[in-house]
Motif scaffolding. Structure first.
Motif, PDB file in Angstrom:
ATOM      1  N   THR A   2       0.831  -1.211   0.000  1.00 34.29           N
ATOM      2  CA  THR A   2       0.000   0.000   0.000  1.00 34.29           C
ATOM      3  C   THR A   2       0.861   1.255   0.000  1.00 34.29           C
ATOM      4  OG1 THR A   2      -1.752  -1.161   1.177  1.00 34.29           O
ATOM      5  CG2 THR A   2      -1.812   1.234   1.224  1.00 34.29           C
ATOM      6  N   ARG A   3       1.946   1.227   0.805  1.00 37.85           N
ATOM      7  CA  ARG A   3       2.858   2.377   0.844  1.00 37.85           C
ATOM      8  C   ARG A   3       3.496   2.620  -0.514  1.00 37.85           C
ATOM      9  NH1 ARG A   3       8.250   2.915   1.172  1.00 37.85           N
ATOM     10  NH2 ARG A   3       8.489   0.649   1.290  1.00 37.85           N
ATOM     11  N   LYS A   4       3.983   1.561  -1.142  1.00 37.06           N
ATOM     12  CA  LYS A   4       4.620   1.701  -2.448  1.00 37.06           C
ATOM     13  C   LYS A   4       3.642   2.226  -3.486  1.00 37.06           C
ATOM     14  CE  LYS A   4       8.086  -1.942  -1.785  1.00 37.06           C
ATOM     15  NZ  LYS A   4       9.265  -1.113  -2.036  1.00 37.06           N
ATOM     16  N   LEU A   5       2.435   1.652  -3.503  1.00 41.29           N
ATOM     17  CA  LEU A   5       1.433   2.096  -4.469  1.00 41.29           C
ATOM     18  C   LEU A   5       1.091   3.569  -4.260  1.00 41.29           C
ATOM     19  CD1 LEU A   5      -0.567   1.474  -6.732  1.00 41.29           C
ATOM     20  CD2 LEU A   5      -2.194   0.724  -4.965  1.00 41.29           C
ATOM     21  N   GLY A   6       0.939   3.961  -2.996  1.00 38.69           N
ATOM     22  CA  GLY A   6       0.637   5.354  -2.702  1.00 38.69           C
ATOM     23  C   GLY A   6       1.724   6.291  -3.185  1.00 38.69           C
TER      24      GLY A   6
END
Length: 223
Positions: A2-6
């Motif tokens: 989720t962090r990477k996608l964000g």
């Protein structure tokens, strides 16, 4: 994930905003501004804009104080992104933040470069430079002109938003740096994260030094 996608969405969204929604680019005026900055013809520049340009550089140095150390334990080093950030600011930084993995460990010894970045002297020099820049902008700057340029010029608009993004993204690397130093204190984390620029500079000045491992420990950890 989720962090990477964000982070990737933020990176792509910022590029799209600058290209399609930001004010128009005045290329000739932008090139003249950059020429005046790099040739030290500062009397022709609004002190607010000159200080803002310099403070973006301060942000890059703040991140360098954390991420060259962080890159030691990542699968990808930080230095290519540091070079990219010199020319593109936060756009060169975000991909590294997306590629890196959370890691609160450090192995090996600190070379002279890392010792400098890890030193309180480094944080103090950046803090004093920031104080001078803020005083210069607040005392001599034409804020009405800056607002007008923010609303009408893509370069000034984007640079101002990039400054804000540097602050917004700093917590993504702060916790790992604190963990490497055994300084897992939520109150300190939020105090640093909440206050733009000043909190990050205070952290560089006050954080405990990073403890390097011996050569034997480093070889054992990397077998």
């Amino acid at each position: 994930m989720t962090r990477k996608l964000g982070l990737w969405l933020l990176w792509a969204g910022f590029i799209a905003y600058i290209l399609f929604l930001a004010p128009p680019l005045h290329l000739e005026e932008t090139l003249t501004l950059l020429k005046n900055i790099f040739t030290l013809q500062w009397s022709n520049i609004n002190p607010v804009i000159l200080s803002l340009f310099s403070l973006v550089g301060i942000w890059l140095l703040i991140y360098s104080g954390l991420l060259f150390i962080d890159g030691r334990t990542q699968w990808i080093p930080f230095w290519p992104f540091a070079l990219a950030s010199v020319g593109s600011g936060v756009l060169g930084l975000i991909p590294y933040l997306a590629f890196r993995e959370p890691n609160q460990e450090f192995s090996g010894r600190k070379d002279a470069f890392l010792q400098l970045l890890d030193s309180r002297f480094f944080g103090i020099v950046l803090s004093l430079s920031t104080i001078v820049l803020l005083f210069y902008a607040l005392s001599f700057g034409d804020w009405k002109d800056f607002v007008q340029q923010f609303q009408s010029d893509r370069f000034i608009h984007g640079m101002s938003l990039a400054f804000c993004l540097f602050w917004f993204l700093f917590p993504t690397v702060l916790a790992d740096d604190m963990g490497r130093r055994g300084w897992n204190n939520p109150q300190v984390f939020w105090a640093v994260a909440i206050f733009p620029l000043i909190g990050s500079l205070a952290y560089l000045c006050l954080r405990p030094p990073l403890q390097a491992s011996s050569r034997e420990e480093w070889l054992a950890a990397n077998r």
